[in-house]
Design an enzyme around this catalytic site. Structure first.
Site, PDB file in Angstrom:
ATOM      1  N   ARG A 179     -39.553 -25.535  -7.805  1.00 60.42           N
ATOM      2  CA  ARG A 179     -39.638 -25.022  -9.180  1.00 60.42           C
ATOM      3  C   ARG A 179     -39.383 -23.523  -9.290  1.00 60.42           C
ATOM      4  NH1 ARG A 179     -44.802 -27.743 -11.658  1.00 60.42           N
ATOM      5  NH2 ARG A 179     -45.597 -26.453  -9.995  1.00 60.42           N
ATOM      6  N   GLU A 224     -60.175 -32.760  17.229  1.00 58.53           N
ATOM      7  CA  GLU A 224     -59.641 -31.484  16.766  1.00 58.53           C
ATOM      8  C   GLU A 224     -60.765 -30.457  16.681  1.00 58.53           C
ATOM      9  OE1 GLU A 224     -56.183 -31.920  13.799  1.00 58.53           O
ATOM     10  OE2 GLU A 224     -57.670 -33.353  13.112  1.00 58.53           O
ATOM     11  N   ASP A 269     -57.035 -40.004   6.436  1.00 58.07           N
ATOM     12  CA  ASP A 269     -56.218 -38.898   6.928  1.00 58.07           C
ATOM     13  C   ASP A 269     -55.657 -39.179   8.328  1.00 58.07           C
ATOM     14  OD1 ASP A 269     -55.196 -36.198   6.712  1.00 58.07           O
ATOM     15  OD2 ASP A 269     -56.719 -35.599   8.174  1.00 58.07           O
ATOM     16  N   HIS A 285     -51.985 -42.275  11.807  1.00 56.95           N
ATOM     17  CA  HIS A 285     -51.707 -41.824  13.176  1.00 56.95           C
ATOM     18  C   HIS A 285     -52.360 -42.712  14.239  1.00 56.95           C
ATOM     19  CE1 HIS A 285     -50.225 -38.511  10.967  1.00 56.95           C
ATOM     20  NE2 HIS A 285     -51.318 -37.775  10.923  1.00 56.95           N
TER      21      HIS A 285
HETATM   22  C1  BG6 Z   1     -52.296 -34.451   9.746  1.00 55.68           C
HETATM   23  C2  BG6 Z   1     -53.664 -34.467   9.130  1.00 55.68           C
HETATM   24  O1  BG6 Z   1     -51.563 -35.576   9.343  1.00 55.68           O
HETATM   25  O2  BG6 Z   1     -52.434 -34.443  11.161  1.00 55.68           O
HETATM   26  C3  BG6 Z   1     -54.490 -33.289   9.598  1.00 55.68           C
HETATM   27  O3  BG6 Z   1     -53.535 -34.421   7.707  1.00 55.68           O
HETATM   28  C4  BG6 Z   1     -54.530 -33.227  11.111  1.00 55.68           C
HETATM   29  O4  BG6 Z   1     -55.820 -33.359   9.094  1.00 55.68           O
HETATM   30  C5  BG6 Z   1     -53.114 -33.319  11.678  1.00 55.68           C
HETATM   31  O5  BG6 Z   1     -55.126 -32.011  11.482  1.00 55.68           O
HETATM   32  C6  BG6 Z   1     -53.152 -33.442  13.199  1.00 55.68           C
HETATM   33  O6  BG6 Z   1     -51.853 -33.319  13.695  1.00 55.68           O
HETATM   34  P1  BG6 Z   1     -51.580 -32.732  15.141  1.00 55.68           P
HETATM   35  O7  BG6 Z   1     -50.094 -32.847  15.288  1.00 55.68           O
HETATM   36  O8  BG6 Z   1     -52.077 -31.317  15.136  1.00 55.68           O
HETATM   37  O9  BG6 Z   1     -52.340 -33.588  16.105  1.00 55.68           O
END
Ligand code: BG6
Length: 484
Positions: free
Chosen positions: A51, A216, A235, A240
């Site tokens: 935008r 994490e 999330d 994942h």
């Molecule tokens: C993202 C999530 O998809 O993946 C995040 O939204 C997360 O919350 C991240 O921190 C982790 O990705 P990576 O590649 O750092 O393991």
């Protein structure tokens, strides 16, 4: 080892949301790295669309700053950076209106691959798809790339799929799960299907259980508004971790081919049992080390959102019946460490008296950091003290084994964007796969919402809530230590 970089065809790539965070942190730096590596032909164009009222030079300045911040210094080459920036241009566009679409059309060329990256809120997917079609900018050969979150439940995912399907075939839609772009995640398939060694043992007869950990250290500070609506289940687990589980559990596809691989993953998702309430532990990090707790980072001081989740998951099929998969992921944990650990069963009969010294064989695949593999095997303890047993690791670091190439692992986005240009959907989620994952996830979330379950507090820098330990102890098993 000589790196093999095979150039892709020339392309026009439009990045909607080109001034946004993802574009600046991942997409533009990723494209630059591929350009630097010689994979992107010099006559390819990258068009930012958003935008903001910017001109080409303004967009190039943003990209220059993104490269400076997010690309390693050893790839900063002034000449290459300027050549890359020269391929960048910009259109100010109104996703919901008429402005900018003719200008975009005028920039697109015939005879090259056309790709459109929707790095925008999912609520705009329909508008973008509609306008690309109405202005005849996209054709039957064009590809669109969409990001997570792909819906927040089955119903919304179905609605998104339907909106995209109005104007694009499934073969044109690339749904990104960046975990599939990680080298080590792809390595799961190589380890399983390019070696004869593991596959005969890859079943419940020989495998006691599987642990999948994505730990994490980061908090959700700054992302509270998004995270409150999502939580660790939506999330991380629905996408994942589900992908990791599928790659470990799936049957060998007949070929490394997009639909062959995705068919096998889908079968796994469909075979997942519903998860019992007692097999779920949710946690929320508390304040500590001079940092706020989850509720301070959230928009809601009474938030019941989980920043940690552990689950025991059972797969009802011939291969896996009787082998639980334990999944856990969380923020603000003691270390950043992702790994898959496969614990094998006891030998059927022990010929040695040293029962105390015996430990299970464990195959650990370290996804990040320190990517590699580790196989714990029993040997004889050295010395004349009789036949005593001890366990040692057969430890392989990919960086050491592969030299420079292993140390310079490309970012997931680099690989995935090149796959879009190549037209290879193997590492992208198919619509039915995403829907099946939500169909499994929805009742789990609805269950705790209905019960009004609150997450358990856990200390920042710990391994997660105490209850998660119980999830394993109850079954006579233990989580592996979370460490880098
Ligand atoms: C993202 C999530 O998809 O993946 C995040 O939204 C997360 O919350 C991240 O921190 C982790 O990705 P990576 O590649 O750092 O393991």
């Amino acid at each position: 080892m000589v790196s093999r970089v095979i150039p892709v065809e020339p392309f026009d790539l439009v990045v909607f949301g080109g001034t946004g965070d993802l574009a600046q942190r991942k997409i533009i730096p990723g494209l630059y790295r591929r350009f630097w590596a010689g994979q992107i032909p010099a006559d390819s164009n990258i068009i930012g669309a958003a935008r903001s009222e910017l001109d080409d030079a303004g967009f190039q300045d943003l990209a220059r700053a993104a490269i400076a911040e997010f690309v390693a210094k050893d790839k900063h080459d002034k000449k290459v950076i300027e050549a890359f920036l020269a391929r960048l241009s910009y259109v100010a566009i109104d996703a919901k209106g008429k402005g900018g679409w003719d200008a975009l059309k005028a920039k697109m060329r015939d005879g090259v691959v056309k790709a459109f990256y929707f790095s925008v809120a999912p609520s705009l997917f329909g508008d973008l798809a509609e306008r690309l079609h109405a202005h005849k900018i996209a054709d039957a050969n064009s590809r669109i790339v969409v990001e997570k979150p792909f819906g927040r439940d089955l119903e919304s995912a179905r609605a998104l799929n339907a909106v995209l399907a109005k104007h694009f075939d499934e073969a044109q839609i690339y749904r990104i799960d960046h975990y599939l772009g990680k080298e080590t995640v792809q390595n799961l398939m190589a380890v399983r299907f390019a070696n004869i060694l593991f596959e005969p043992l890859w079943k419940s007869e020989y495998i006691d259980h599987v642990q999948i950990t994505v730990a994490e250290t980061v908090s959700v500070d700054g992302r509270g508004a998004y995270y409150d609506k999502s939580g660790a289940m939506r999330d991380m687990v629905q996408n994942h971790m589900m992908q990791l589980l599928c790659l470990i559990a799936m049957e060998p596809p007949y070929h490394f081919d997009p639909d062959a691989v995705r068919d096998e993953k889908l079968k796994v998702i469909r075979a997942l049992d519903p998860v019992k309430p007692e097999d779920i532990v949710r946690g929320q990090y508390l304040a500590g080390n001079e940092q706020g707790g989850y509720v301070e980072h959230s928009e809601d001081p009474t938030s019941k959102t989980e920043s940690y989740i552990a689950l025991k998951v059972n797969i009802s099929n011939w291969r896996w019946k009787g082998t639980p998969f334990y999944l856990r992921t969380g923020k603000r944990l003691r270390a950043r460490a992702s790994e898959i650990a496969i614990t094998f069963r006891e030998p059927p009969h022990s010929i040695f008296d040293d029962a105390e010294g015996w430990r299970e064989n464990v195959l650990v695949i370290r996804l990040q950091p320190n990517e590699g593999m580790n196989l714990m095997v029993m040997i004889k303890e050295p010395g004349p003290g009789g036949m005593r047993l001890t366990q040692v690791p057969l430890d392989m670091s990919f960086a050491e084994a592969l030299g420079e190439e292993g140390a310079d692992i490309p970012d997931a986005y680099e690989r995935l964007i090149m796959d879009v240009i190549r037209g290879n959907q193997t590492l992208f989620m198919r619509g039915d796969e995403v829907e099946a994952a939500w169909a499994w996830t929805d009742p789990i979330i609805q269950g705790w919402e209905k019960r009004g379950d609150k997450p358990k507090g856990y200390d920042a820098g710990s391994s997660g809530p105490e209850d998660a330990l119980m999830l394993m102890h109850r079954d006579g098993r233990r989580w592996r230590e979370i460490r880098e």
